[in-house]
Design an enzyme around this catalytic site. Structure first.
Site, short mmCIF file in Angstrom:
data_model
loop_
_atom_site.label_atom_id
_atom_site.label_comp_id
_atom_site.label_asym_id
_atom_site.label_seq_id
_atom_site.Cartn_x
_atom_site.Cartn_y
_atom_site.Cartn_z
CB SER A 1 -0.87 0.01 1.25
OG SER A 1 -1.49 1.28 1.38
CG HIS B 1 -3.84 -2.02 -1.51
ND1 HIS B 1 -4.91 -2.83 -1.87
CD2 HIS B 1 -4.27 -1.31 -0.44
CE1 HIS B 1 -5.92 -2.62 -1.04
NE2 HIS B 1 -5.56 -1.70 -0.16
CG ASP C 1 -5.26 1.71 1.29
OD1 ASP C 1 -6.16 0.87 1.12
OD2 ASP C 1 -4.12 1.41 1.70
CG MET D 1 -8.83 5.99 3.32
SD MET D 1 -8.04 5.95 4.94
CE MET D 1 -6.99 4.49 4.76
CG HIS E 1 -9.32 -0.76 -0.20
ND1 HIS E 1 -8.69 -1.04 1.01
CD2 HIS E 1 -10.65 -0.92 0.03
CE1 HIS E 1 -9.58 -1.35 1.92
NE2 HIS E 1 -10.78 -1.28 1.37
CG MET F 1 -11.42 1.91 2.56
SD MET F 1 -9.85 1.97 3.43
CE MET F 1 -8.77 2.31 2.07
CG MET G 1 -11.51 -4.48 5.16
SD MET G 1 -10.04 -3.85 4.32
CE MET G 1 -9.23 -2.91 5.62
CG ASP H 1 -6.04 -3.65 3.32
OD1 ASP H 1 -5.06 -3.29 4.00
OD2 ASP H 1 -6.68 -2.87 2.58
C1 DX5 Z 1 -6.47 0.24 6.08
C2 DX5 Z 1 -6.00 0.31 4.64
C3 DX5 Z 1 -4.81 -0.53 4.45
C4 DX5 Z 1 -3.59 -0.04 5.16
C5 DX5 Z 1 -2.78 -1.21 5.58
O1 DX5 Z 1 -7.33 1.22 6.38
O2 DX5 Z 1 -7.02 -0.17 3.80
O3 DX5 Z 1 -4.54 -0.82 3.09
O4 DX5 Z 1 -2.80 0.79 4.40
O5 DX5 Z 1 -1.75 -0.76 6.40
P1 DX5 Z 1 -1.07 -1.71 7.46
O6 DX5 Z 1 -0.43 -2.82 6.70
O7 DX5 Z 1 -0.08 -0.81 8.12
O8 DX5 Z 1 -2.13 -2.20 8.39
ZN ZN Z 2 -6.50 -1.06 1.65
#
Ligand code: DX5
Ligand code: ZN
Length: 230
Positions: free
Chosen positions: A20, A45, A47, A49, A78, A80, A152, A187
Site C-alpha cells: 500500500s 495497492h 487506499d 479514503m 481500494h 473506502m 479486512m 488488508d
Molecule cells: C487500512 C487500509 C490498508 C492499510 C494497511 O485502512 O485499507 O490498506 O494501508 O496498512 P497496514 O499494513 O499498516 O495495516
Molecule cells: Zn487497503
C-alpha cells in the site's frame, strides 16, 4: 490493461504482496513506486479514503492517475468511500485495474451486485471488501462472480493497526468453496508475524502498509515477507 491481462498478471504473481502506498512520501511518489517495484512488487495497492465512510482522508483519482503514469504494474484501488458508484468510471479512466468497493456502503446486495457489474463493464477487475464485523453472507449475491474478495483484518482508516484474526476464518471459508474463483485478499496489520497465517488461510493477495513502508529499506522488508509466503 484489459480484464484478461490484469487477471493473468495477478494469477502469475499470486501469492503476491500488494504494497500500500498509504504511508509513502508523496513528494517522491514516482521514486517510491519505483523503489517498491525494484523491491519486487508485482502490483500496488492504493487506499482511497473519503473522510466519511472512514475517519480519514487520503486521495482520489489524481494520485491514481499519477501512479498510473509512474508504473505499468496493476493498480489495485481500494475505495473506502460512500457512494463509490458515482466515481467508478473516473477511477477506471485514471488507470485503476482492480476496483474494490465496500459492502457496508450499499443499501442491499442488489446495489452491490450492480457495482460489481459496472466495474466489470468498465474493463477492470471487480473487488468486494468486507470489514471485520461484516459476515460473509452479506456478499452471497456476488461471491461467485466478483473477481476479488477483500477480507479486512482491521477497521479501515489507518495503517499500522493490529491484525484481527476474524479475517482468517472468512478467507478459509472462501478458499474451501469450489464455486469461488475470486482472488482472496487480506488488508490490515499484515506483517512478519501474521502473513504466513494469511496465506495458510487461503489469501493470495496480501496488502502490506506499515510493515514495508515504515522501514528505510524496502528491498529487505519485501524480501523477508516474500520468504514467508513462498
Ligand atoms: C487500512 C487500509 C490498508 C492499510 C494497511 O485502512 O485499507 O490498506 O494501508 O496498512 P497496514 O499494513 O499498516 O495495516
Ligand atoms: Zn487497503
Amino acid at each position: 490493461m484489459q480484464r484478461e491481462q490484469i487477471r493473468a498478471k495477478l494469477a502469475a504473481a499470486a501469492p503476491a504482496i500488494a504494497p500500500s502506498i498509504l504511508l509513502c512520501d508523496y513528494t517522491q511518489l514516482a521514486q517510491e513506486i519505483s523503489s517498491l517495484e525494484q523491491a519486487g512488487a508485482r502490483l500496488l495497492h492504493l487506499d482511497v479514503m473519503d473522510g466519511h465512510f472512514v475517519p480519514n482522508f487520503t486521495f482520489g483519482m489524481t494520485i491514481v492517475e499519477a501512479a498510473r503514469r509512474s508504473t505499468d504494474l496493476p493498480l489495485d484501488v481500494h475505495l473506502m468511500m460512500d457512494n463509490p458508484g458515482r466515481y467508478l468510471r473516473q477511477f477506471r479512466e485514471a488507470g485503476a485495474d482492480v476496483i474494490t468497493v465496500h459492502e457496508e456502503v450499499c443499501h442491499d446486495q442488489s446495489e452491490l451486485a450492480d457495482l460489481v457489474a459496472e466495474i466489470r463493464d468498465l474493463g477492470a477487475l471487480s473487488g468486494v471488501a468486507i470489514n471485520p464485523p461484516t459476515p460473509l453472507e452479506s456478499i452471497d449475491k456476488v461471491v461467485t462472480d466478483c473477481d476479488l474478495i477483500l477480507c479486512m483484518s482491521v477497521m479501515p482508516g489507518f495503517g499500522g493497526q493490529e491484525f484481527n484474526p476474524v479475517a482468517l476464518e472468512k478467507l478459509a471459508a472462501l478458499r474451501d468453496r469450489d464455486d469461488v474463483t475470486a482472488f482472496l485478499e487480506v488488508d490490515g496489520g499484515v506483517n512478519h508475524d501474521t502473513i504466513a497465517d494469511c496465506t495458510q488461510a487461503g489469501a493470495n493477495m496480501l496488502v502490506v502498509g506499515s510493515a514495508i513502508s515504515s522501514g528505510a529499506d524496502y528491498n529487505e522488508r519485501f524480501a523477508e515477507l516474500e520468504r514467508l509466503i513462498k
